[in-house]
Each structure stands twice: as C-alpha cells, then as structure tokens.
Design an enzyme around this catalytic site. Structure first.
Site, short mmCIF file in Angstrom:
data_model
loop_
_atom_site.label_atom_id
_atom_site.label_comp_id
_atom_site.label_asym_id
_atom_site.label_seq_id
_atom_site.Cartn_x
_atom_site.Cartn_y
_atom_site.Cartn_z
N CYS A 67 3.90 1.22 -0.01
CA CYS A 67 2.65 1.86 0.36
C CYS A 67 2.27 2.83 -0.75
O CYS A 67 3.14 3.55 -1.26
CB CYS A 67 2.82 2.60 1.68
SG CYS A 67 1.33 3.43 2.25
N HIS A 125 -1.00 -3.77 8.07
CA HIS A 125 -0.56 -2.55 7.37
C HIS A 125 -1.73 -1.54 7.31
O HIS A 125 -1.54 -0.35 7.59
CB HIS A 125 -0.07 -2.93 5.97
CG HIS A 125 0.35 -1.79 5.09
ND1 HIS A 125 1.64 -1.64 4.60
CD2 HIS A 125 -0.35 -0.74 4.57
CE1 HIS A 125 1.71 -0.55 3.84
NE2 HIS A 125 0.51 0.01 3.80
N GLU A 126 -2.93 -2.03 6.96
CA GLU A 126 -4.10 -1.14 6.88
C GLU A 126 -4.51 -0.64 8.26
O GLU A 126 -4.86 0.53 8.44
CB GLU A 126 -5.28 -1.84 6.21
CG GLU A 126 -5.02 -2.39 4.82
CD GLU A 126 -4.22 -1.47 3.93
OE1 GLU A 126 -4.42 -0.24 4.01
OE2 GLU A 126 -3.38 -1.97 3.17
N HIS A 133 -2.54 2.23 9.30
CA HIS A 133 -2.95 3.50 8.67
C HIS A 133 -4.03 4.19 9.51
O HIS A 133 -4.11 5.42 9.52
CB HIS A 133 -3.50 3.25 7.26
CG HIS A 133 -2.46 3.21 6.19
ND1 HIS A 133 -1.57 4.24 5.97
CD2 HIS A 133 -2.18 2.28 5.24
CE1 HIS A 133 -0.78 3.93 4.94
NE2 HIS A 133 -1.13 2.75 4.48
C1 SB7 Z 1 2.73 -4.73 1.23
C2 SB7 Z 1 1.81 -3.86 0.69
C3 SB7 Z 1 0.65 -3.55 1.39
C4 SB7 Z 1 0.44 -4.12 2.60
C5 SB7 Z 1 1.34 -4.98 3.14
C6 SB7 Z 1 2.49 -5.29 2.46
C7 SB7 Z 1 -0.39 -2.62 0.84
C8 SB7 Z 1 0.10 -1.56 -0.06
C9 SB7 Z 1 -0.97 -0.58 -0.41
N1 SB7 Z 1 -1.22 0.33 0.65
O1 SB7 Z 1 -0.53 1.43 0.76
C10 SB7 Z 1 -2.30 0.14 1.48
O2 SB7 Z 1 -2.31 0.91 2.61
NI NI Z 2 -0.27 1.72 2.85
#
Ligand code: SB7
Ligand code: NI
Length: 183
Positions: A110, A153-154, A157
C-alpha cells in the site's frame, strides 16, 4: 499529489463520506489528479524522476480527503491492449461477491504503508460493483481476479481498513478452502 498520507494518519482509519452530485470543480480535479498520479507512477522514467512508488489504485483518504472516491488503473497484461480497468470511481458499492476467495501470491502493499507486511490478503475473486463517474453517471461492472482485488483494496480504504488487517498473523501464508492464488 506526491504526498501520500501514511499509516498513523487518522484519515486512513475513518469512514469516508459519500459525495454529492454534481461534484464541485475541486472534487473533479482531485479525481483527475489521482488518476494522473497512477499514470505517472506506472511510467518507469517519470516515477524515477518524481520519486513515486508504482500504484494501481489510489483512494481519496490517501491524498488526505475523507471522501468516497478512488482511482483505479490496472494495466493490461499485454502492453498494447487497453487497461484491464481504468476508472475514477465515486460512491462505490459492492452489490455482490463470489464465495470463491482469491489472494495475490505476492501479498499486497500500500502506498500508505512504508513497510512490507508479508502474508496472503484473502478477498473475493469476483465482485459486482456499482459506482458513479465524475459526471454522476451510474455504472455496474463485474470484475474478477486482479482488478477485483485492487477495487476491494481501494474500497477498504474508504472504510478505514488497511490490507494488513486481513492477514492472519499466526499463519500468514495459509489458504482457506477453495481459495485461489493469483499470478
Ligand atoms: C496490491 C496493491 C494494491 C491493491 C491491491 C493489491 C494497490 C496499492 C496502492 N494503494 O495503496 C492503493 O490504495
Ligand atoms: Ni492502499
């Protein structure tokens, strides 16, 4: 855009607020800037020049805004093809999710977490997502595998959740029954 909020900042641990349409000029600008950040971060030369870590997603709380917006830019596997998923999503809702779990074989990282945290992050392999674009048009999109993982993942957040919250700290690399590993 080059100062990403880091773990420890309360904005990353609170529930972000729904946006109202029409969006303000500032909100629209923020969306475009977030996508621009991802584009620049994925260009090797520009990323080096601006000291950016490559990212496939960026959520508004990561740029200090407690609002439900994120940019997602998952490149195609073949460079010549258009991106697998490239959208600025506003007020997303996960309408349904597969029972089938999936995790990235390499774990997740992240932009807001400087350390590597090893372990599988189990998510849903497929999701049905409702979201709005910057103009307020509603979209419903089915996603699977890597793009689905990035969107989850987003989405996390926006709810104050970070990827390592999902890691089993006793058995970091254990797969649940039926869970598939991606790439
Ligand atoms: C690996 C990386 C991400 C999502 C899923 C698996 C995004 C990394 C960048 N971020 O921190 C976005 O929030
Ligand atoms: Ni992230």
């Amino acid at each position: 855009m080059d100062d990403i909020t880091r773990d420890g900042n309360p904005v990353l641990r609170s529930r972000a607020k729904e946006l109202n349409f029409p969006l303000s000029t500032k909100e629209i600008e923020m969306g475009h800037k977030m996508m621009e950040y991802l584009e620049v971060s994925q260009d090797e030369k520009l990323a080096e020049k601006y000291h950016l870590r490559a990212g496939v997603g960026l959520a508004a709380p990561q740029v200090g805004s407690p609002t439900r917006m994120a940019a997602v830019l998952v490149p195609a596997e073949n460079e010549e093809e258009p991106a697998a998923f490239k959208e600025i999503i506003v007020n997303p809702t996960i309408l349904s999710e597969s029972v089938q779990g999936a995790a990235l074989g390499t774990g997740e990282g992240c932009l807001s977490v400087d350390e590597d945290v090893p372990g599988y992050v189990w998510r849903h392999d497929r999701i049905k997502l409702r979201w709005f674009d910057l103009e307020g048009n509603k979209h419903i999109t089915r996603l699977k595998d890597y793009p689905a993982i990035v969107v989850q993942h987003e989405f996390d957040h926006l709810n104050g959740v970070l990827f390592y919250d999902h890691i089993n700290k006793d058995k970091r690399f254990e797969a649940p029954e039926g869970g598939v590993l991606i790439n």
